[in-house]
Scaffold this active site. Sequence first.
Site, PDB file in Angstrom:
ATOM      1  CE1 TYR A  91      -4.223   1.713   0.517  1.00 59.05           C
ATOM      2  CE2 TYR A  91      -2.870   3.214   1.820  1.00 59.05           C
ATOM      3  CZ  TYR A  91      -4.061   2.929   1.151  1.00 59.05           C
ATOM      4  OH  TYR A  91      -5.059   3.861   1.135  1.00 59.05           O
ATOM      5  CB  SER A 185       1.193  -5.455   2.793  1.00 55.51           C
ATOM      6  OG  SER A 185       0.305  -4.615   3.505  1.00 55.51           O
ATOM      7  CD  GLN A 186      -2.334  -1.802  -2.449  1.00 58.21           C
ATOM      8  OE1 GLN A 186      -3.218  -1.002  -2.204  1.00 58.21           O
ATOM      9  NE2 GLN A 186      -1.224  -1.456  -3.096  1.00 58.21           N
ATOM     10  CG  ASP A 271       0.626  -7.401  10.676  1.00 56.69           C
ATOM     11  OD1 ASP A 271       0.378  -6.185  10.778  1.00 56.69           O
ATOM     12  OD2 ASP A 271       0.759  -7.981   9.572  1.00 56.69           O
ATOM     13  CG  HIS A 300       2.315  -4.899   8.038  1.00 59.30           C
ATOM     14  ND1 HIS A 300       1.418  -5.908   7.753  1.00 59.30           N
ATOM     15  CD2 HIS A 300       2.394  -4.120   6.918  1.00 59.30           C
ATOM     16  CE1 HIS A 300       0.964  -5.742   6.523  1.00 59.30           C
ATOM     17  NE2 HIS A 300       1.548  -4.678   5.993  1.00 59.30           N
TER      18      HIS A 300
END
Length: 322
Positions: A91, A185-186, A271, A300
């Site tokens: 992201y 992640s994204q 996370d 994360h």
Amino acid sequence: MLTDLSEDQLATYRSTQTAPDGFDEFWAETLAEAAKHDIDVRLSEVETGLETISTYDVRFRGFSGQEVAAWLRVPAHATGPLPAVVQYVGYGGGRGHALENLLWASAGFAHLQMDTRGQGSGWSLGVTADEAPAQPQVPGVMTRGILDPATYYYRRMFTDAVRAVDAARSLDTVDSSRVAVVGGSQGGGNALAVAGLRSDLAAVVAFVPFLSDFPRALRVTESYPYKEIIDYLVVHRPDVEAVHRTLQFFDGVNFAARATAPALFSAALRDTVCPPSTVFGSFHEYGGEKEIEVWPYNGHEGGGIFDEERALRFLRGRLGDA
């Protein structure tokens, strides 16, 4: 400290997310509309000064025929066809600099790294525009067009991600039967979406995936980017039902249930950005062969380079050598 379920609880956790009526038809129509546009892959070699990797600026047609950028990195003087890794970005990031992210090409893969429409200014460079009408939204992209699945930002991004696989498979240097998708992640959310929308992938890697198990995420985390949706609903009080209906069409849980390619996940127990329960929500629904690496003391960042090391072994096993 742990901010979510324990590892024992994660083993039995199941998401409450459900697929909405029309989910499969929505995505079939979306991808059919995109397929009306020629993929139109254009390559331009970039001088980087590297002797072992050749790098190309790539442009292809994504959602609605809109131009999407990427980098293609291949081992210098490779004769091909090579197994390929299509990678998606976290992201706020874009495809970055041509000299970044050299692992996959160094390992002998053709590496297509997709730019991220409308992002690419948070922590790495991007050049792809998000061509969509402006609507009221919280800063960021999580609430852009969120009142309708047809206008939601991630409809465009996930379509770009599927088309990136088409772009990779069109290249003479790529063995179209050996294409994997990778992201964190994204980027991991993108990888899960593509896994649920394609039946021709050789493997999937999703590190600490975002965009997964929205009902759980919006209850247990106060971290951004999920909090963008919370901030939106604080102001747009009457729109809760519409927002949650839209998110059903974009949840990694629903894509995972439709996926069949072998997959490697990772999750981190500390996370707060992508809580481990949200990752396990998708992992438990995943329809193909699957394994997960759990990092008990990490946030994360997950396993960092150790995730990549594990993924390299995993992809060697599924894609083979060049």
